[in-house]
Design a protein around this motif. Structure first.
Motif, PDB file in Angstrom:
ATOM      1  N   UNK A   1       0.842  -1.254  -0.062  1.00  0.00           N
ATOM      2  CA  UNK A   1      -0.081   0.071  -0.093  1.00  0.00           C
ATOM      3  C   UNK A   1       0.833   1.207   0.111  1.00  0.00           C
ATOM      4  N   UNK A   2       1.749   1.294   0.747  1.00  0.00           N
ATOM      5  CA  UNK A   2       2.888   2.470   0.780  1.00  0.00           C
ATOM      6  C   UNK A   2       3.252   2.516  -0.501  1.00  0.00           C
ATOM      7  N   UNK A   3       4.026   1.597  -1.253  1.00  0.00           N
ATOM      8  CA  UNK A   3       4.740   1.829  -2.474  1.00  0.00           C
ATOM      9  C   UNK A   3       3.600   2.227  -3.642  1.00  0.00           C
ATOM     10  N   UNK A   4       2.399   1.964  -3.437  1.00  0.00           N
ATOM     11  CA  UNK A   4       1.314   2.326  -4.532  1.00  0.00           C
ATOM     12  C   UNK A   4       0.905   3.752  -4.129  1.00  0.00           C
ATOM     13  N   UNK A   5       1.053   4.012  -2.894  1.00  0.00           N
ATOM     14  CA  UNK A   5       0.706   5.536  -2.539  1.00  0.00           C
ATOM     15  C   UNK A   5       1.847   6.406  -2.828  1.00  0.00           C
ATOM     16  N   UNK A   6       3.175   5.825  -2.568  1.00  0.00           N
ATOM     17  CA  UNK A   6       4.139   6.791  -3.069  1.00  0.00           C
ATOM     18  C   UNK A   6       4.235   7.082  -4.677  1.00  0.00           C
ATOM     19  N   UNK A   7       3.937   6.090  -5.539  1.00  0.00           N
ATOM     20  CA  UNK A   7       3.454   6.088  -6.823  1.00  0.00           C
ATOM     21  C   UNK A   7       2.719   7.215  -7.477  1.00  0.00           C
ATOM     22  N   UNK A   8       1.572   7.090  -6.734  1.00  0.00           N
ATOM     23  CA  UNK A   8       0.529   8.130  -6.861  1.00  0.00           C
ATOM     24  C   UNK A   8       0.909   9.685  -6.515  1.00  0.00           C
ATOM     25  N   UNK A   9       1.626   9.762  -5.362  1.00  0.00           N
ATOM     26  CA  UNK A   9       2.003  10.975  -5.026  1.00  0.00           C
ATOM     27  C   UNK A   9       3.509  11.524  -4.964  1.00  0.00           C
ATOM     28  N   UNK A  10       4.187  10.889  -5.875  1.00  0.00           N
ATOM     29  CA  UNK A  10       5.609  11.137  -6.215  1.00  0.00           C
ATOM     30  C   UNK A  10       5.850  12.573  -6.540  1.00  0.00           C
ATOM     31  N   UNK A  11       5.026  13.160  -7.131  1.00  0.00           N
ATOM     32  CA  UNK A  11       5.102  14.383  -7.766  1.00  0.00           C
ATOM     33  C   UNK A  11       5.156  15.475  -6.491  1.00  0.00           C
ATOM     34  N   UNK A  12       4.463  15.238  -5.466  1.00  0.00           N
ATOM     35  CA  UNK A  12       4.550  16.314  -4.416  1.00  0.00           C
ATOM     36  C   UNK A  12       4.956  15.968  -3.223  1.00  0.00           C
ATOM     37  N   UNK A  13       5.376  14.508  -2.951  1.00  0.00           N
ATOM     38  CA  UNK A  13       6.026  14.238  -1.596  1.00  0.00           C
ATOM     39  C   UNK A  13       7.002  13.279  -1.515  1.00  0.00           C
ATOM     40  N   UNK A  14       7.887  13.464  -0.884  1.00  0.00           N
ATOM     41  CA  UNK A  14       9.130  12.521  -0.836  1.00  0.00           C
ATOM     42  C   UNK A  14       8.747  11.392   0.015  1.00  0.00           C
TER      43      UNK A  14
END
Length: 506
Positions: free
Chosen positions: A174-187
């Motif tokens: 779930x974490x890695x999927x979220x990271x992929x969706x939000x990669x443009x604005x969050x580190x």
């Protein structure tokens, strides 16, 4: 990087003319050549389609160049490309092929194919951050807790950290999927405890938390550390990771910039002063800490600080302007309630003054600020003139159907419409249940529920539903007459429903 570039240009003016640009020019390529060149550069490429005469392109050019220099050294590198849409050597055809209708247009390509439109910032640092988040894995993997600790201690932005036993953990997926969706604005960063050296105790940001795999922690940078809220927040799994990030990212008082202003929803209170975490972090936090004293008691309101110079245009919408004292000037405070109405704190900033202002806001005791021209001394013409001060009287609370035009004095289309609109007013001046109104939307606030993004914008506001309908019809007099006659709440005296003039009774 930019200062060294400026120095080079200053001391080596003759060489600067021939200086090799880090932006790759592909204006001379045909479609196949462009695709081949972009595919050969790297997996992810940013392409600017521009015109040399375009003012926005000229303003973007040095920022784009600076970003290209930085991203060239990024790991992995991100090439920046430009295509001149006026070039007969290939640029014109390339721009047509990629549907370029305005300048500059920026698009992201991956493996030589169009991937998505670039919707990020237009300044150097913003471009760098946005594009750096487009390449590689969406989350940075660490194999030692000591290295993770070093990374977090140097971070200037919020970092969302995952601590897992292995990649097969449900939370890790779930974490890695979220990271992929939000990669443009969050580190994002993560570590697998079972295969890494050290343990969570080696990470200072985890000190006051019980962090053990699987876990997700939002870590705020040290420059935002304060005594009113924790610097690290542990995810409790009661909501999605994305919701957890959105709720906690900015903390009690967020740093509101041109790039993230959409994150701050009403009702909000914004304090404007010399906010600068690069050149003036101590002074920035001096005022922010005082704002935090009030914000901690009002978690139902969004609080933020913004740089008064960068938001000078926004301050003007509240009748304010950046203080001349600059760095020593106290904050100017404004607010918007849930309905979008604007308020200005008139007292000089202090913790007590801010606390009272916020209390009055929540108790609905404040008078909204309305940018307005003066009400015309004579408003008896066939087209009534609305300003901020009389808008409710003429439009919102009117018992009549209202046709309202929002215009700009400099707008060519508005000038062309003006005589026609006056003729429409003449046709309906004796109709008891219809009002023709106009308002200069550049000099007066446009009240909800009306939304104006261009000029002229015309709305039909019927007296029965009070729900504005955007007028999309023709701009000739008869077009307006037909529309009003058809949609009038009460049948007109002078026109039938099909817009034909009634014969006067003898």
């Amino acid at each position: 990087m930019r200062s060294s570039l400026v120095a080079s240009l200053f001391f080596l003016p003759l060489l600067a003319v021939g200086r090799c640009s880090d932006v790759i020019e592909l204006s001379h390529q045909d479609s196949a050549g462009f695709k081949r060149e972009v595919a050969s550069l790297k997996k992810t490429v940013l392409v600017e389609f521009f015109a040399p005469w375009c003012g926005h392109c000229k303003r973007l050019a040095p920022e784009y160049e600076s970003a290209a220099t930085i991203l060239k050294k990024h790991d992995p590198p991100v090439p920046l490309v430009k295509v001149d849409c006026t070039s007969d050597a290939g640029g014109k055809d390339l721009c047509n092929e990629h549907g370029v209708s305005g300048y500059p247009t920026l698009k992201i390509f991956k493996d030589g194919e169009f991937h998505q439109e670039y919707n990020g910032p237009r300044d150097s640092q913003g471009i760098v951050k946005y594009m750096a988040n487009q390449v590689g894995d969406p989350s940075k993997l660490f194999v030692a807790f000591a290295a993770l600790n070093d990374y977090l201690s140097k971070a200037n932005d919020v970092v969302v950290v995952g601590v897992f036993d292995s990649e097969s953990d449900d939370l890790a997926k779930k974490f890695l999927k979220t990271a992929d969706r939000m990669r443009e604005s969050v580190l994002f960063a993560h570590i697998f405890a079972s295969t890494s050296t050290g343990d969570a105790n080696d990470v200072a940001a985890f000190k006051d938390l019980s962090v053990s795999a699987p876990a997700v922690v939002l870590v705020r940078p040290s420059i935002l550390k304060n005594k009113f809220e924790p610097s690290s927040v542990l995810y409790d799994t009661s909501k999605s990771i994305e919701d957890f990030i959105n709720e906690n990212y900015h903390g009690l008082v967020g740093h509101r910039t041109q790039n993230n202003m959409q994150d701050f929803r009403t009702p909000y209170v914004v304090s404007y002063y010399d906010v600068d975490y690069v050149k003036n972090p101590k002074g920035t936090n001096y005022w922010r800490n005082r704002i935090l004293k009030v914000a901690k008691d009002h978690t139902d309101i969004t609080f933020a600080v913004s740089n008064s110079q960068l938001f000078a245009g926004e301050l003007e919408e509240y009748g304010l302007e950046p203080a001349k004292e600059g760095r020593d000037a106290p904050p100017m405070v404004v607010a918007r309630d849930a309905k979008g109405r604007k308020y200005v704190m008139t007292e000089k900033f202090s913790v007590d003054a801010l606390a009272q202002f916020v209390k009055d806001l929540t108790d609905e005791k404040l008078t909204p600020y309305i940018k307005s021209e003066e009400i015309p001394a004579d408003n008896s013409g066939p087209v009534k003139v609305a300003v901020g001060k009389n808008f409710d009287e003429l439009v919102t609370n009117s018992q009549k159907d209202v046709l309202i035009e929002f215009y700009a004095p400099w707008c060519g289309h508005c000038k062309k419409l003006a005589p026609v609109y006056e003729e429409v007013g003449e046709e309906f001046k004796n109709e008891p249940n219809v009002e023709i109104v106009k308002m200069d939307a550049t000099a007066n606030d446009v009240s909800p529920p009306f939304v104006v993004h261009g000029f002229p914008t015309i709305y039909w506001y019927p007296s029965d539903t009070k729900e504005p309908k955007k007028y999309e019809g023709g701009r000739e007099k008869q077009d307006f007459i037909n529309f009003i006659a058809k949609h009038a709440t009460k049948e007109l005296k002078g026109f039938s429903r099909d817009g034909k003039k009634r014969k006067e009774e003898l």
